[in-house]
Write a protein that holds these residues in place. Structure first.
Motif: not given
Length: 312
Positions: A39, A43, A57, A60-61, A64, A171, A175, A179
């Motif tokens: 991730v 990013t 962000f 997503m973090l 995961c 992943i 990620s 964005q």
């Protein structure tokens, strides 16, 4: 002498070990960086071309990390149900076989984490694209089927490929996509060595467990090619990961700052050498730990290199 009773009312502690510690060990925290690092890299790649949405962000973090923790719990549950784990097993959380936690509680915890991750996934899809829902469901299904279902992936020679693809490579791309709204060639190329390193964590686990897995009828890659060749493969794929970064830098695809990843080389060497000549699982634990640390340090340094290249 304490008797372990696996019931829904069984205590979540043993020998005065606090509940939070049992639950924390159940997540297998040493593996969680495999969910965090991709991730961060995705990013760091996105910031080169787009403004970063911080809430996305963070979402997503968290998603995961929850999926990684749940996958570990499914592993704990199904390995116990198949009789693969016992109180002397190395590298497990041990909540069931050592701390007396009910297997059904472990399963419900895993499903609960999947449920929370799904809700977070809905938010991510609302803010980006609903196509991500399909990919997210595939990733979650893979996490479950790794040890669950009638034909566990962990018992086949394809565990490394599935782990690297779904917990590393994809992943990073997801990620990056949330964005930027797209997937670039650069993001794909940078994701490849991380996918390799995540897969090597799985390989190191299978090298350590080779003898026990063979007795239980598993057909992992390490079993099929043998311990010595598996260790050689581990070292060879470490080399490929570092050479890949050199290639990307030489072609001007990424900044020379990403060569910071070479500071992690000592860990990769330690991991490879740590398996040579070893056959007892406890003797190989430092090597397995070094393999996971290589992925973590490599990933962090790669992210730092990407961030530096953006700000300078």
């Amino acid at each position: 002498m304490q008797t372990r009773i696996h019931t829904d009312s069984a205590p979540l502690l043993q020998d005065n070990k606090p509940n939070w510690r049992v639950l924390w060990q159940l997540t297998r925290p040493h593996t969680l960086t495999a969910g965090f690092v991709p991730v961060l890299i995705g990013t760091a790649l996105a910031i080169q071309t787009s403004d970063i949405n911080i809430p996305l962000f963070i979402a997503m973090l968290i998603a995961c990390l929850l999926i990684q923790a749940a996958t570990n719990m499914f592993n704990e549950y199904y390995d116990f149900k198949r009789g693969l784990d016992n109180a002397e097993s190395i590298g497990i959380g041990g909540a069931i076989v050592r701390d007396g936690m009910s297997p059904s509680i472990v399963l419900r915890l895993a499903l609960s984490l999947y449920g929370i991750a799904t809700l977070i996934g809905v938010y991510i899809c609302m803010e980006s694209s609903w196509w991500l829902a399909l990919i997210g469901l595939i990733c979650m299904a893979t996490g479950y089927l790794y040890t669950g279902g009638p034909w566990p992936i962990s018992s086949t020679p394809f565990g490394e490929i599935f782990a690297g693809l779904f917990m590393g490579f994809l992943i990073i791309l997801l990620s990056f996509f949330i964005q930027t709204g797209n997937v670039s060639t650069v993001s794909i190329l940078v994701a490849i060595p991380i996918g390799i390193l995540v897969g090597l964590i799985n390989l190191s686990n299978n090298i350590r467990d080779l003898d026990g897995d063979k007795k239980n009828g598993r057909k992992t890659l390490a079993i099929l090619i043998g311990r010595e060749k598996a260790v050689s493969l581990l070292g060879g794929m470490f080399t490929v990961s570092y050479m890949w970064i050199i290639g990307l830098t030489a072609m001007g695809i990424v900044s020379p700052w990403v060569l910071l990843v070479f500071l992690s080389v000592p860990k990769a060497i330690k991991a490879t050498k740590g398996f040579i000549g070893k056959t007892i699982p406890t003797q190989m634990m430092p090597a397995m730990k070094a393999t996971a640390q290589t992925n973590t340090i490599f990933g962090f340094l790669l992210s730092i290199g990407l961030f530096i290249s953006y700000f300078i």
